[in-house]
Design a protein around this motif. Structure first.
Motif, PDB file in Angstrom:
ATOM      1  N   LYS A   1      -2.854   7.223  42.295  1.00 33.11           N
ATOM      2  CA  LYS A   1      -3.531   6.310  43.230  1.00 33.11           C
ATOM      3  C   LYS A   1      -4.622   5.517  42.526  1.00 33.11           C
ATOM      4  O   LYS A   1      -4.809   4.319  42.793  1.00 33.11           O
ATOM      5  CB  LYS A   1      -4.110   7.112  44.389  1.00 33.11           C
ATOM      6  CG  LYS A   1      -4.798   6.253  45.450  1.00 33.11           C
ATOM      7  CD  LYS A   1      -5.311   7.116  46.596  1.00 33.11           C
ATOM      8  CE  LYS A   1      -6.003   6.259  47.649  1.00 33.11           C
ATOM      9  NZ  LYS A   1      -6.519   7.096  48.778  1.00 33.11           N
ATOM     10  N   ALA A   2      -5.338   6.178  41.622  1.00 33.88           N
ATOM     11  CA  ALA A   2      -6.460   5.513  40.964  1.00 33.88           C
ATOM     12  C   ALA A   2      -6.012   4.554  39.861  1.00 33.88           C
ATOM     13  O   ALA A   2      -6.620   3.495  39.665  1.00 33.88           O
ATOM     14  CB  ALA A   2      -7.407   6.558  40.372  1.00 33.88           C
ATOM     15  N   LEU A   3      -4.951   4.893  39.155  1.00 29.92           N
ATOM     16  CA  LEU A   3      -4.598   4.173  37.939  1.00 29.92           C
ATOM     17  C   LEU A   3      -3.476   3.159  38.093  1.00 29.92           C
ATOM     18  O   LEU A   3      -3.370   2.219  37.304  1.00 29.92           O
ATOM     19  CB  LEU A   3      -4.197   5.179  36.845  1.00 29.92           C
ATOM     20  CG  LEU A   3      -5.324   6.034  36.271  1.00 29.92           C
ATOM     21  CD1 LEU A   3      -4.750   7.160  35.418  1.00 29.92           C
ATOM     22  CD2 LEU A   3      -6.283   5.180  35.450  1.00 29.92           C
ATOM     23  N   ILE A   4      -2.594   3.350  39.087  1.00 24.61           N
ATOM     24  CA  ILE A   4      -1.408   2.508  39.214  1.00 24.61           C
ATOM     25  C   ILE A   4      -1.454   1.771  40.547  1.00 24.61           C
ATOM     26  O   ILE A   4      -1.639   2.392  41.592  1.00 24.61           O
ATOM     27  CB  ILE A   4      -0.115   3.367  39.157  1.00 24.61           C
ATOM     28  CG1 ILE A   4      -0.136   4.322  37.978  1.00 24.61           C
ATOM     29  CG2 ILE A   4       1.108   2.450  39.105  1.00 24.61           C
ATOM     30  CD1 ILE A   4       0.001   3.678  36.629  1.00 24.61           C
ATOM     31  N   PRO A   5      -1.264   0.462  40.544  1.00 24.66           N
ATOM     32  CA  PRO A   5      -1.239  -0.263  41.828  1.00 24.66           C
ATOM     33  C   PRO A   5      -0.137   0.283  42.739  1.00 24.66           C
ATOM     34  O   PRO A   5       0.919   0.724  42.281  1.00 24.66           O
ATOM     35  CB  PRO A   5      -0.944  -1.701  41.403  1.00 24.66           C
ATOM     36  CG  PRO A   5      -1.403  -1.793  39.986  1.00 24.66           C
ATOM     37  CD  PRO A   5      -1.147  -0.444  39.394  1.00 24.66           C
ATOM     38  N   ALA A   6      -0.365   0.234  44.024  1.00 27.36           N
ATOM     39  CA  ALA A   6       0.576   0.821  44.992  1.00 27.36           C
ATOM     40  C   ALA A   6       1.947   0.165  44.935  1.00 27.36           C
ATOM     41  O   ALA A   6       2.963   0.807  45.240  1.00 27.36           O
ATOM     42  CB  ALA A   6      -0.002   0.705  46.406  1.00 27.36           C
TER      43      ALA A   6
ATOM     44  N   GLY B   1       3.956   3.703  40.846  1.00 31.20           N
ATOM     45  CA  GLY B   1       2.774   3.860  41.679  1.00 31.20           C
ATOM     46  C   GLY B   1       2.823   4.964  42.705  1.00 31.20           C
ATOM     47  O   GLY B   1       1.905   5.078  43.522  1.00 31.20           O
ATOM     48  N   HIS B   2       3.874   5.788  42.721  1.00 30.31           N
ATOM     49  CA  HIS B   2       3.900   6.919  43.650  1.00 30.31           C
ATOM     50  C   HIS B   2       4.581   8.106  42.975  1.00 30.31           C
ATOM     51  O   HIS B   2       5.371   7.953  42.047  1.00 30.31           O
ATOM     52  CB  HIS B   2       4.616   6.554  44.955  1.00 30.31           C
ATOM     53  CG  HIS B   2       6.061   6.210  44.773  1.00 30.31           C
ATOM     54  ND1 HIS B   2       6.502   4.939  44.501  1.00 30.31           N
ATOM     55  CD2 HIS B   2       7.184   6.986  44.813  1.00 30.31           C
ATOM     56  CE1 HIS B   2       7.812   4.931  44.385  1.00 30.31           C
ATOM     57  NE2 HIS B   2       8.259   6.160  44.574  1.00 30.31           N
TER      58      HIS B   2
ATOM     59  N   VAL C   1      10.734  -4.240  36.177  1.00 28.95           N
ATOM     60  CA  VAL C   1       9.535  -4.802  35.562  1.00 28.95           C
ATOM     61  C   VAL C   1       8.366  -3.861  35.845  1.00 28.95           C
ATOM     62  O   VAL C   1       7.999  -3.644  37.001  1.00 28.95           O
ATOM     63  CB  VAL C   1       9.246  -6.207  36.106  1.00 28.95           C
ATOM     64  CG1 VAL C   1       7.979  -6.772  35.477  1.00 28.95           C
ATOM     65  CG2 VAL C   1      10.433  -7.127  35.842  1.00 28.95           C
ATOM     66  N   ALA C   2       7.803  -3.292  34.790  1.00 25.17           N
ATOM     67  CA  ALA C   2       6.741  -2.300  34.965  1.00 25.17           C
ATOM     68  C   ALA C   2       5.698  -2.468  33.867  1.00 25.17           C
ATOM     69  O   ALA C   2       5.657  -1.713  32.891  1.00 25.17           O
ATOM     70  CB  ALA C   2       7.321  -0.886  34.934  1.00 25.17           C
ATOM     71  N   PRO C   3       4.847  -3.480  33.986  1.00 24.41           N
ATOM     72  CA  PRO C   3       3.811  -3.684  32.967  1.00 24.41           C
ATOM     73  C   PRO C   3       2.800  -2.549  32.967  1.00 24.41           C
ATOM     74  O   PRO C   3       2.652  -1.819  33.955  1.00 24.41           O
ATOM     75  CB  PRO C   3       3.159  -4.999  33.405  1.00 24.41           C
ATOM     76  CG  PRO C   3       3.416  -5.078  34.876  1.00 24.41           C
ATOM     77  CD  PRO C   3       4.757  -4.439  35.091  1.00 24.41           C
ATOM     78  N   VAL C   4       2.107  -2.397  31.854  1.00 31.54           N
ATOM     79  CA  VAL C   4       1.079  -1.368  31.747  1.00 31.54           C
ATOM     80  C   VAL C   4      -0.161  -1.836  32.499  1.00 31.54           C
ATOM     81  O   VAL C   4      -0.788  -2.836  32.114  1.00 31.54           O
ATOM     82  CB  VAL C   4       0.727  -1.085  30.277  1.00 31.54           C
ATOM     83  CG1 VAL C   4      -0.373  -0.033  30.182  1.00 31.54           C
ATOM     84  CG2 VAL C   4       1.966  -0.658  29.497  1.00 31.54           C
ATOM     85  N   PRO C   5      -0.529  -1.167  33.589  1.00 35.25           N
ATOM     86  CA  PRO C   5      -1.695  -1.629  34.361  1.00 35.25           C
ATOM     87  C   PRO C   5      -3.005  -1.188  33.716  1.00 35.25           C
ATOM     88  O   PRO C   5      -3.070  -0.170  33.027  1.00 35.25           O
ATOM     89  CB  PRO C   5      -1.500  -0.954  35.715  1.00 35.25           C
ATOM     90  CG  PRO C   5      -0.750   0.302  35.398  1.00 35.25           C
ATOM     91  CD  PRO C   5       0.133  -0.011  34.217  1.00 35.25           C
TER      92      PRO C   5
ATOM     93  N   LYS D   1       1.462  12.025  56.166  1.00 34.47           N
ATOM     94  CA  LYS D   1       1.028  10.641  55.987  1.00 34.47           C
ATOM     95  C   LYS D   1       1.845   9.986  54.872  1.00 34.47           C
ATOM     96  O   LYS D   1       1.947  10.495  53.775  1.00 34.47           O
ATOM     97  CB  LYS D   1      -0.457  10.589  55.624  1.00 34.47           C
ATOM     98  CG  LYS D   1      -0.987   9.155  55.451  1.00 34.47           C
ATOM     99  CD  LYS D   1      -2.467   9.173  55.117  1.00 34.47           C
ATOM    100  CE  LYS D   1      -2.979   7.767  54.905  1.00 34.47           C
ATOM    101  NZ  LYS D   1      -4.413   7.753  54.534  1.00 34.47           N
ATOM    102  N   SER D   2       2.422   8.842  55.162  1.00 39.58           N
ATOM    103  CA  SER D   2       3.218   8.144  54.162  1.00 39.58           C
ATOM    104  C   SER D   2       2.315   7.478  53.139  1.00 39.58           C
ATOM    105  O   SER D   2       1.278   6.895  53.479  1.00 39.58           O
ATOM    106  CB  SER D   2       4.098   7.072  54.817  1.00 39.58           C
ATOM    107  OG  SER D   2       4.778   6.324  53.842  1.00 39.58           O
ATOM    108  N   VAL D   3       2.710   7.568  51.872  1.00 41.33           N
ATOM    109  CA  VAL D   3       1.946   6.899  50.825  1.00 41.33           C
ATOM    110  C   VAL D   3       2.549   5.560  50.473  1.00 41.33           C
ATOM    111  O   VAL D   3       2.121   4.893  49.549  1.00 41.33           O
ATOM    112  CB  VAL D   3       1.901   7.776  49.550  1.00 41.33           C
ATOM    113  CG1 VAL D   3       1.232   9.090  49.819  1.00 41.33           C
ATOM    114  CG2 VAL D   3       3.303   8.004  48.987  1.00 41.33           C
TER     115      VAL D   3
END
Length: 949
Positions: free
Chosen positions: A182-187, A192-193, A257-261, A460-462
């Motif tokens: 949650k902190a490091l990867i955009p949703a 991201g999950h 497509v998965a750039p390094v965030p 709760k859905s993430v």
């Protein structure tokens, strides 16, 4: 000894060799052993096939890797890839029912499937004559699957996956991954999950949803099949074409497509959890495994906190002792990786200051980089690890895995060779440059401290609103999306299995050292590796009743300094040799093991001998390891499994009995706090001695050579004083059936742990009892697991087993279940066991499946040197002849269902079971009160390494 296999055993060369030790073999020589010959071809439908021939055993590893993982999941459909991993074990159109049934019948070993961000894989190792059946099954679930998916098994497997999630979440630090992502990867990022998904998304999964997911992702053109072992390319082409050739292509999976965030700024967070001590994390997102910086970053992590003599170990654990455990690793994925650093803060240390100190150490390391010696040791660790992996053709890390990963992630089955070359060529400047490029970016600074967790979010859905597809989710292409046409082969029945020969266990030879220590030896020449175990007649049962934890502390100090080597010198020498020396205990035996690259056998044995014979028990080291053991005791009491073990065994055997103690051997905190150095020395003198030792060896080197090396190092070793003795005078108390509820607040799952002490002894012939229990609780298809997991969906897995101890054999059932079904699960298991032991005994089909499985799995069960080493130790421990495993097939075949029923019914009485439940008392006790047994509630104070909270 605290160093683990992955973190420290396969470590490397150093230029600072000690004068008394022979020089290690050069890295170039060691790396020549890392070679996996293979050929590959592609079917017209796009299925990539890789074949690696290895004739060391009559087995073949079958490994199917699909290019689908959680990174392909759209919002609102998290957990689908993992859910499908489970569903695809539930049978196919032409092989209905659990796949474990036909796989057990053919003697498959290493049967499993896994899912992560980048892939889903299925694998099994089968006897060569059963290969055709395995290919039938794998091809049927690839091309003939959707007709077998029903609403009933979908609902069931959703429940199983949700209980797998609860089981992981229920552990200390079990919620950390969610916070990191949650902190490091955009949703909306593919990574991201969490792969496990959200409860709500799983609840909402419909039959149409999951069928659509299958159609999109599981075509042959989106898969890699690896066959490794007793197979050649012509045979592979014929069989793979026969069983997979008619499956039509699916939609072409496009690139993700998965750039390094990169976070905008450093993120500081604090979590509370029921943990023993505070843990500090530092986590960066960095490039994936195909990036040129991946190998330098892996070396950077190894030097920082992966090697046993790592920077953080030497500074924080051995140095100022402000930490009790440290680690650093690069967790690599195809497109991104996580550079993760962890520090478990020592009791009484200021956490904020420890965090600042950690940041200073990391900053200095980034600025100046590693030494050439550190880089070389890390490279040798990689070589040694790959050499060890070559013993297996399949499983979680053998040849098939290496080839499949290279093909799927890098489009090159031989990618491991490129990685190996990169490790060998790496320089300190490359490592420093990679760290400065990637670790100077903002990261997550997370602290997990002891305290009550927040409310557990069960549903709760993430993932946001269902149905929204981000850019990286690919719609089906033009390829036809249909069921497979009628197969060329007859799919109305499973292919026959050819004759499977009985196991030919390696010839066991015996010899003695000059001082009388017996050697039990077998030769395996597939890899240049020597494994040995120095087994002592001690074990947890050797701990004095009033000194529980004495042995554990003694053993932890063996490699923390000898009369001529410091703790750091021992660690560095292991690393330079690519060796691993580790100590451990079972209930009846204590062992010190050695893994050695055979070119470095002599210096590795010399180091082993010094550790065995000359531990220094330096006062400063005693205090350091004492603190670590005290933290481990508190940690054990935060874990469901640790609490269950500490509760049930003293009840079953009585606290005065040598078996009435936790199997970890960590002991009691009050005792460990008071242990004196002289007591450690006395325990070592009484138990770690030649007249209590037997040495077991599996090596590619001949016995004469190995004996010569051992005799030079240990042949003149003599015991001092009187040997230790174990007392089994305490009687096992009469059974007192009841439920003991250990209150662990806010647990989303309960761990049920129950059993009784049987009338059996460890040296009895247990084959009929073990075979019968395979039907009751010892197998995935067992009555207990089938009912609680596969039918009801209340658990991730249930197991029952005989714990084979020399002087008493308890039968124990373990079942982690969802909290709201705790009472129902106990009642269901009671009914299942009663029925099995009375009116619903072993069926002819169960008997046939069980015996076939036991017999046919024997070749795969002794594939590796460590497997053979374990078999030899068991034969000696239980008083069996060296050729026992050569005769075991005929013993199994002679069993009948009535004999199996009679055997197990004579030793198990469920009315005598004690049931331990570790769970949230406020949610669980009302359920247990309805079961008709007395319920005792046991409150465990929440403790940290600093004391009670």
């Amino acid at each position: 000894m605290r160093r683990s296999w992955l973190a420290a055993s396969l470590l490397a060369l150093s230029s600072t060799a000690l004068a008394q030790t022979a020089a290690p073999a050069p890295l170039s020589e060691l790396s020549q052993a890392v070679n996996i010959p293979y050929e590959q071809f592609t079917l017209p439908n796009g299925l990539r096939v890789i074949v690696s021939t290895d004739r060391k055993a009559p087995i073949v590893a079958v490994s199917v890797w699909y290019n689908v993982g959680s990174k392909m999941e759209p919002k609102g459909k998290t957990g689908y890839a993992h859910l499908f991993e489970h569903l695809m074990f539930n049978g196919s159109e032409n092989a209905p029912g659990d796949f474990f049934k036909p796989l057990q019948e053919i003697g498959a070993t290493d049967v499993n499937g896994t899912t992560w961000f980048d892939r889903t894989n299925y694998f099994e190792t089968v006897p060569t004559p059963a290969l055709e059946r395995a290919l039938f099954l794998e091809s049927d679930r690839m091309g003939h699957f959707l007709g077998a998916v029903t609403q009933e098994n979908l609902k069931n497997q959703i429940g199983v996956v949700q209980n797998e999630k609860r089981q992981g979440d229920n552990q200390p630090f079990g919620l950390v991954e969610y916070a990191q992502l949650k902190a490091l990867i955009p949703a909306d990022h593919p990574y991201g999950h969490s792969t496990i998904g959200s409860m709500a998304d799983l609840d909402a999964a419909s039959l149409d949803d999951v069928k659509g997911w299958f159609r999109q992702h599981y075509g042959p053109n989106n898969a890699v099949l690896v066959l490794a072992g007793d197979i050649d390319v012509p045979t592979a082409k014929r069989l793979v074409t026969k069983y997979f050739g008619d499956i039509p292509k699916g939609p072409q999976q496009g690139p993700v497509v998965a750039p390094v965030p990169t976070p905008a700024q450093r993120i500081d967070e604090v979590m509370k959890d029921r943990v023993a001590t505070t843990r500090i994390y530092r986590t960066w997102v960095v490039p994936g495994l195909n990036d040129p910086d991946a190998v330098p970053l892996d070396i950077a992590a190894s030097v920082l906190g992966g090697l046993s003599s790592s920077r953080l170990d030497n500074a924080l654990v051995r140095g100022d002792k402000s930490a009790v455990r440290v680690s650093a690793e690069l967790q690599q994925f195809a497109q991104i990786s996580f550079f993760d650093v962890q520090v478990d803060v020592a009791p009484g240390v200021d956490v904020a200051e420890e965090g600042r100190k950690l940041d200073r150490l990391i900053a200095d390391y980034i600025a100046n980089g590693p030494t050439a010696d550190e880089v070389l040791r890390s490279a040798t660790r990689d070589v040694a690890g790959r050499t060890a992996a070559l013993e297996s053709v399949g499983g979680f890390g053998g040849k098939a895995v290496t080839l499949a990963e290279g093909s799927l992630y890098s489009n090159d089955p031989g990618f491991y060779n490129k990685q190996l070359a990169a490790y060998a060529a790496a320089t300190p400047a490359q490592v420093r440059a990679a760290m400065q490029k990637w670790l100077s970016r903002p990261m997550l600074a997370l602290v997990v401290e002891p305290g009550p967790r927040g409310a557990y979010e069960e549903s709760k859905s993430v993932a946001g609103p269902s149905g929204f597809a981000p850019a990286y989710y690919h719609k089906p292409g033009e390829a036809p999306v249909t069921f497979a046409p009628p197969a060329v082969v007859d799919r109305s029945q499973l292919p026959p299995v050819g004759p499977i020969p009985n196991l030919d266990f390696p010839t066991v030879e015996r010899a003695k050292l000059s001082n009388g220590i017996e050697l039990v030896y077998a030769q395996r020449t597939a890899t240049p590796i020597t494994r040995m175990v120095v087994s002592f007649d001690a074990g947890n049962a050797a701990d004095p009743a009033d000194k529980l934890g004495l042995q554990s502390l003694t053993l932890s100090l063996l490699d923390e300094g000898t009369k001529t080597r410091s703790s750091i010198q021992i660690a560095e020498e292991e690393e330079r040799l690519g060796a691993n020396i580790g100590a451990g205990t079972s209930t009846d035996r204590t062992s010190v093991s050695l893994f050695a690259l055979s070119p470095n056998l002599q210096p590795s044995v010399e180091l082993l001998a010094d550790i065995l014979r000359n531990p220094a028990f330096a006062p400063a080291e005693v205090e350091r390891l004492r603190k670590q053991q005290l933290v481990s005791i508190v940690s054990e009491m935060t874990q469901p499994g640790g609490l269950a073990q500490r509760t049930l065994l003293p009840v079953l055997f009585g606290r005065d009995h040598p078996y009435g103690r936790p199997t970890s051997g960590l002991g009691d905190a009050a005792v460990v706090e008071q242990l004196k150095r002289d007591e450690l020395i006395d325990f070592h003198r009484a138990w770690i001695r030649p007249d209590k030792a037997t040495i077991f060896i599996v090596s590619d080197q001949p016995l004469a050579k190995v004996r010569g090396v051992l005799d030079a190092a240990l042949g003149d070793w003599k015991g001092e004083g009187a040997p230790g003795t174990k007392a089994f005078t305490a009687a096992v108390p009469p059974a007192q059936p009841r439920i003991i509820l250990v209150d662990r607040p806010d647990s989303p799952q309960s761990l049920i742990y129950s059993g009784e002490v049987t009338s059996l002894k460890g040296r009895d012939e247990l084959l009929p009892y073990i075979a019968a229990n395979d039907v009751l609780g010892g197998n995935f298809l067992s009555r207990l697991n089938t009912d609680i997991r596969e039918t009801k969906g209340w658990s991730y897995g249930v197991n029952g087993s005989f714990r084979r101890l020399l002087n008493g054999v308890p039968y124990i059932v373990s079942a982690p279940v969802q909290a709201d079904r705790t009472g129902d699960s106990v009642a269901a298991m009671q009914a299942d066991i009663r029925a099995f032991l009375t009116t619903e005994g072993i069926t002819p089909e169960e008997k046939e499946r069980t015996i076939l499985g036991f017999v046919r799995e024997l070749p795969g069960s002794f594939e590796t040197g460590s497997d053979v080493l374990g078999g030899m130790q068991n034969n000696v421990l239980y008083g069996r002849p060296d050729d026992y495993y050569d005769t075991i097939a005929s013993r199994y075949r002679a069993l009948t269902a009535p004999e199996m029923d009679k055997a197990i019914r004579s030793v198990i009485d469920p009315s005598k079971f004690v049931w331990v439940v570790v769970g949230d008392a406020k949610a669980v006790k009302p359920q247990l009160d309805r079961l008709g047994l007395p319920v005792e509630v046991k409150t465990v104070p929440q403790r940290t390494a600093q004391g009670e909270k």
